[in-house]
Design a protein around this motif. Structure first.
Motif, mmCIF file in Angstrom:
data_model
loop_
_atom_site.group_PDB
_atom_site.id
_atom_site.type_symbol
_atom_site.label_atom_id
_atom_site.label_comp_id
_atom_site.label_asym_id
_atom_site.label_seq_id
_atom_site.Cartn_x
_atom_site.Cartn_y
_atom_site.Cartn_z
ATOM 1 N N GLY A 93 -18.456 -4.313 10.010
ATOM 2 C CA GLY A 93 -18.435 -5.569 9.283
ATOM 3 C C GLY A 93 -17.070 -5.989 8.779
ATOM 4 N N ILE A 94 -16.010 -5.363 9.275
ATOM 5 C CA ILE A 94 -14.651 -5.692 8.844
ATOM 6 C C ILE A 94 -14.003 -6.517 9.952
ATOM 7 C CG2 ILE A 94 -12.397 -4.770 8.159
ATOM 8 C CD1 ILE A 94 -13.958 -2.180 7.335
ATOM 9 N N GLY A 95 -13.756 -7.791 9.689
ATOM 10 C CA GLY A 95 -13.186 -8.691 10.682
ATOM 11 C C GLY A 95 -11.673 -8.569 10.747
ATOM 12 N N LEU A 96 -11.162 -8.355 11.937
ATOM 13 C CA LEU A 96 -9.714 -8.289 12.163
ATOM 14 C C LEU A 96 -9.322 -9.289 13.238
ATOM 15 C CD1 LEU A 96 -9.125 -4.407 12.260
ATOM 16 C CD2 LEU A 96 -8.765 -5.970 10.344
ATOM 17 N N PRO A 97 -8.109 -9.817 13.171
ATOM 18 C CA PRO A 97 -7.639 -10.735 14.213
ATOM 19 C C PRO A 97 -7.221 -9.967 15.465
ATOM 20 C CG PRO A 97 -5.914 -10.379 12.613
ATOM 21 C CD PRO A 97 -7.128 -9.645 12.098
ATOM 22 N N HIS A 98 -7.105 -10.668 16.562
ATOM 23 C CA HIS A 98 -6.653 -10.054 17.814
ATOM 24 C C HIS A 98 -5.127 -10.140 17.883
ATOM 25 C CE1 HIS A 98 -7.591 -9.478 22.366
ATOM 26 N NE2 HIS A 98 -6.947 -8.465 21.827
ATOM 27 N N SER A 99 -4.477 -9.518 16.913
ATOM 28 C CA SER A 99 -3.017 -9.531 16.829
ATOM 29 C C SER A 99 -2.553 -8.300 16.065
ATOM 30 C CB SER A 99 -2.545 -10.796 16.100
ATOM 31 O OG SER A 99 -1.211 -10.660 15.671
ATOM 32 N N SER A 100 -1.800 -7.446 16.719
ATOM 33 C CA SER A 100 -1.308 -6.246 16.042
ATOM 34 C C SER A 100 -0.373 -6.610 14.890
ATOM 35 C CB SER A 100 -0.614 -5.299 17.033
ATOM 36 O OG SER A 100 0.479 -5.929 17.653
ATOM 37 N N ALA A 101 0.416 -7.656 15.048
ATOM 38 C CA ALA A 101 1.326 -8.074 13.976
ATOM 39 C C ALA A 101 0.549 -8.514 12.737
ATOM 40 C CB ALA A 101 2.239 -9.198 14.462
ATOM 41 N N GLU A 102 -0.516 -9.274 12.920
ATOM 42 C CA GLU A 102 -1.320 -9.729 11.779
ATOM 43 C C GLU A 102 -2.070 -8.574 11.130
ATOM 44 O OE1 GLU A 102 -3.625 -13.402 12.081
ATOM 45 O OE2 GLU A 102 -2.540 -13.786 13.952
ATOM 46 N N ILE A 103 -2.644 -7.687 11.944
ATOM 47 C CA ILE A 103 -3.370 -6.542 11.400
ATOM 48 C C ILE A 103 -2.440 -5.704 10.525
ATOM 49 C CG2 ILE A 103 -4.494 -4.351 11.992
ATOM 50 C CD1 ILE A 103 -5.658 -5.827 14.477
ATOM 51 N N GLY A 104 -1.187 -5.593 10.924
ATOM 52 C CA GLY A 104 -0.216 -4.800 10.185
ATOM 53 C C GLY A 104 0.158 -5.360 8.828
ATOM 54 N N THR A 105 -0.336 -6.554 8.494
ATOM 55 C CA THR A 105 -0.061 -7.153 7.185
ATOM 56 C C THR A 105 -1.319 -7.274 6.328
ATOM 57 O OG1 THR A 105 -0.394 -9.427 7.951
ATOM 58 C CG2 THR A 105 1.836 -8.514 8.158
ATOM 59 N N MET A 106 -2.463 -6.909 6.868
ATOM 60 C CA MET A 106 -3.740 -7.070 6.171
ATOM 61 C C MET A 106 -4.098 -5.799 5.405
ATOM 62 S SD MET A 106 -5.830 -9.045 9.185
ATOM 63 C CE MET A 106 -7.286 -9.275 8.190
ATOM 64 N N GLY A 107 -5.185 -5.844 4.679
ATOM 65 C CA GLY A 107 -5.654 -4.673 3.961
ATOM 66 C C GLY A 107 -4.716 -4.295 2.828
ATOM 67 N N THR A 108 -4.834 -3.059 2.397
ATOM 68 C CA THR A 108 -4.012 -2.533 1.309
ATOM 69 C C THR A 108 -2.947 -1.629 1.891
ATOM 70 O OG1 THR A 108 -5.920 -2.576 -0.166
ATOM 71 C CG2 THR A 108 -4.064 -1.189 -0.833
ATOM 72 N N ASN A 109 -1.701 -1.869 1.514
ATOM 73 C CA ASN A 109 -0.604 -1.038 1.983
ATOM 74 C C ASN A 109 -0.661 0.305 1.261
ATOM 75 O OD1 ASN A 109 1.777 0.060 2.899
ATOM 76 N ND2 ASN A 109 3.064 -1.625 2.207
ATOM 77 N N VAL A 110 -0.692 1.400 2.009
ATOM 78 C CA VAL A 110 -0.751 2.723 1.377
ATOM 79 C C VAL A 110 0.622 3.385 1.303
ATOM 80 C CG1 VAL A 110 -3.147 3.052 2.045
ATOM 81 C CG2 VAL A 110 -1.347 4.011 3.466
ATOM 82 N N GLY A 111 1.643 2.714 1.800
ATOM 83 C CA GLY A 111 3.002 3.233 1.678
ATOM 84 C C GLY A 111 3.414 4.115 2.838
ATOM 85 N N SER A 112 3.250 5.411 2.675
ATOM 86 C CA SER A 112 3.769 6.355 3.667
ATOM 87 C C SER A 112 2.649 7.157 4.321
ATOM 88 C CB SER A 112 4.745 7.319 2.997
ATOM 89 O OG SER A 112 4.036 8.159 2.107
ATOM 90 N N LEU A 113 3.007 7.860 5.369
ATOM 91 C CA LEU A 113 2.062 8.712 6.072
ATOM 92 C C LEU A 113 1.521 9.797 5.140
ATOM 93 C CD1 LEU A 113 0.849 8.853 8.887
ATOM 94 C CD2 LEU A 113 2.681 10.403 9.548
ATOM 95 N N ALA A 114 2.297 10.195 4.158
ATOM 96 C CA ALA A 114 1.847 11.202 3.188
ATOM 97 C C ALA A 114 0.653 10.701 2.379
ATOM 98 C CB ALA A 114 2.993 11.574 2.250
ATOM 99 N N ASN A 115 0.501 9.381 2.230
ATOM 100 C CA ASN A 115 -0.609 8.791 1.481
ATOM 101 C C ASN A 115 -1.781 8.399 2.367
ATOM 102 O OD1 ASN A 115 0.961 8.930 -0.859
ATOM 103 N ND2 ASN A 115 1.817 6.901 -0.491
ATOM 104 N N ALA A 116 -1.611 8.487 3.676
ATOM 105 C CA ALA A 116 -2.632 8.024 4.613
ATOM 106 C C ALA A 116 -3.813 8.990 4.668
ATOM 107 C CB ALA A 116 -2.026 7.868 6.010
ATOM 108 N N ILE A 117 -4.993 8.412 4.874
ATOM 109 C CA ILE A 117 -6.195 9.200 5.101
ATOM 110 C C ILE A 117 -6.764 8.783 6.460
ATOM 111 C CG2 ILE A 117 -6.714 9.513 2.653
ATOM 112 C CD1 ILE A 117 -8.872 7.310 2.951
#
Length: 164
Positions: A93-117
Motif C-alpha cells: 500500500g505504499i505508492g512510489l513513482p517510477h523514478s529512482s531520483a524521486e524515490i531517493g527524496t521521499m520517505g524519511t532520511n535515515v542518514g547513514s548506512l549505520a542507521n539503516a534497517i
C-alpha cells in the motif's frame, strides 16, 4: 485508516505529468503535502517498524532471479529498479513513482548506512534498491543480473530512505 491510491493524468498526459492520487476512507483526495510517507494499510503491514520492514524484505526476496527490463514494472516478467520498488512497496500500500531520483527524496532520511534497517531504500545516482542488512542490497540491477543481491556500497549511496 484505510487509503486507496489511483494514478491520474492531465489532459495532455505524458508519463512525466503523472500524479499519484491518494484517497481517504471517506473518498476525499489527500493533498501531496498532507500525505504521510507511511501509506500502508493496517491489515497488510502489522507490528513495529522493524517487523514491517522485514515483511517487505521477505516479500521482495521471492523475486530474486526475475528479469530486469528497462521501463518495466512487472515483478514476474521484468522491471527496472524503480519499477521493482513500485511493485514491492505497492504490495504493502505504499505508492512510489517510477523514478529512482524521486524515490531517493521521499520517505524519511535515515542518514547513514549505520542507521539503516532491512527494508530501507538505498538511493544511488540512477538506481534504487532495498537494504537487506549486513551491507547487502536487493534490486533489479541490470539486464545481465536481473533481480539480485549486491553489496550496498557497490557505488556511492546518495540517500537512505525509510517508508515504514
Amino acid at each position: 485508516m484505510s487509503l486507496s491510491m489511483s494514478t491520474a493524468f492531465t489532459a495532455s498526459a505524458s508519463p512525466k505529468e503523472e500524479e499519484l492520487l491518494v484517497f481517504s476512507e471517506e473518498g476525499a483526495i489527500i493533498s501531496q503535502e498532507d500525505q504521510s510517507t507511511t501509506l500502508f494499510s493496517d491489515d497488510v503491514l502489522v507490528g513495529d517498524t522493524v517487523s514491517r520492514s522485514q515483511q517487505i524484505v521477505d516479500y521482495a526476496t521471492q523475486y530474486i532471479g526475475r528479469p530486469y527490463r528497462y521501463g518495466g514494472v512487472s515483478l514476474l516478467h521484468g522491471s527496472d529498479c524503480s519499477g521493482f520498488l513500485m511493485g514491492i512497496f505497492g504490495h504493502f500500500g505504499i505508492g512510489l513513482p517510477h523514478s529512482s531520483a524521486e524515490i531517493g527524496t521521499m520517505g524519511t532520511n535515515v542518514g547513514s548506512l549505520a542507521n539503516a534497517i532491512p527494508g530501507d531504500v538505498l538511493a544511488y545516482a540512477g538506481h534504487v534498491g532495498i537494504y537487506l542488512g549486513n551491507g547487502r542490497m536487493l534490486s533489479a540491477l541490470n539486464s545481465r543480473s536481473g533481480v539480485t543481491i549486491e553489496s550496498a556500497t557497490y557505488k556511492p549511496i546518495k540517500s537512505i530512505r525509510r517508508f515504514v
